[in-house]
Design an enzyme around this catalytic site. Structure first.
Site, PDB file in Angstrom:
ATOM      1  N   GLY A  60       0.816  -1.376  -0.056  1.00 49.36           N
ATOM      2  CA  GLY A  60       0.020  -0.295  -0.109  1.00 49.36           C
ATOM      3  C   GLY A  60       0.905   0.779  -0.197  1.00 49.36           C
ATOM      4  O   GLY A  60       2.005   1.428  -1.115  1.00 49.36           O
ATOM      5  N   HIS A 117      -4.975  -8.809  -5.405  1.00 52.98           N
ATOM      6  CA  HIS A 117      -6.723  -9.130  -4.697  1.00 52.98           C
ATOM      7  C   HIS A 117      -7.136  -9.986  -6.565  1.00 52.98           C
ATOM      8  O   HIS A 117      -8.110 -10.298  -5.823  1.00 52.98           O
ATOM      9  CB  HIS A 117      -7.512  -7.807  -4.580  1.00 52.98           C
ATOM     10  CG  HIS A 117      -7.125  -7.508  -3.373  1.00 52.98           C
ATOM     11  ND1 HIS A 117      -6.431  -7.679  -2.299  1.00 52.98           N
ATOM     12  CD2 HIS A 117      -7.145  -6.214  -3.421  1.00 52.98           C
ATOM     13  CE1 HIS A 117      -6.418  -7.368  -1.646  1.00 52.98           C
ATOM     14  NE2 HIS A 117      -6.533  -5.807  -2.020  1.00 52.98           N
TER      15      HIS A 117
END
Length: 214
Positions: free
Chosen positions: A45, A112
């Protein structure tokens, strides 16, 4: 140390997490606080979560972040290490484990994408600590086509988890499901909104005693 206040009072790098994840984090990660834990986070992130885990687990923790973006190397600091590579690349993952040793906890907050999640789980899960924890988050993407998902779509990690429930209970299926390494080394599976958690361990010899009088 509670994790939620660390998040709310963060003054470091940006952290982006769903609020309802924090009780699951606490439930499954708390036993590693102040221990010499190796914590592997897939997907860095903006670097804030790496700092949060460092604060949460304490001074004995080794925090390892992996990401495909070279700029994430800037997130390194005391106790925090970042390695750049593809989470689905077994050669890269092998190199990370060779450098840092067996992870106690793996948190997949990476691409993801279903194919990537499955490949990473397939390689890393059998190689975490015998009593380790493997958590995959943001599994709402298992229902989204742009991530290779879709409701009841074959190949999504949610569908794989449904099969793994049967593997966990393989001993009781009267031969319908073959016992696997997963069956023999997994103590429990837990599911939350968008999260799957696997805890390694063994139940030992199974028996059902009757105790007391009728």
């Amino acid at each position: 140390m509670a994790l939620w206040p660390l998040f709310l009072n963060n003054q470091g790098r940006l952290i982006h997490k769903w609020k309802h994840y924090f009780p699951a984090y606490e439930r499954h990660f708390h036993r590693y606080v102040t221990r010499p834990v190796t914590f592997l986070e897939i997907g860095c992130g903006e670097g804030g979560s790496l700092q949060m885990w460092k604060q949460y687990f304490g001074p004995l923790a080794t925090i390892v972040g992996i990401d495909i973006r070279p700029e994430c190397s800037a997130f390194e600091e005391d106790q925090i290490h970042v390695r750049i590579g593809d989470q689905s690349d077994e050669t890269f993952l092998k190199a990370v484990l060779s450098e840092f040793g067996t992870p106690h906890v793996v948190l997949d907050d990476g691409s993801h994408i279903m194919e990537h999640i499955a490949a990473t789980f397939g390689y890393l899960y059998p190689r975490i600590a015998d009593d380790g924890v493997y958590m995959v988050e943001d599994l709402h993407t298992a229902y989204w086509e742009e991530y290779g998902g879709g409701y009841a779509r074959p190949g999504t990690f949610i569908e794989q988890c449904k099969h793994l429930v049967d593997e966990l209970n393989a001993e009781h299926t009267r031969g319908a499901v073959e016992e696997t390494h997963f069956s023999k080394t997994t103590l429990s599976m837990h599911f939350y909104d968008s999260i799957a958690v696997f805890e390694r361990g063994a139940t030992g010899t199974k028996f059902a005693p009757q105790i007391g009088t009728r």
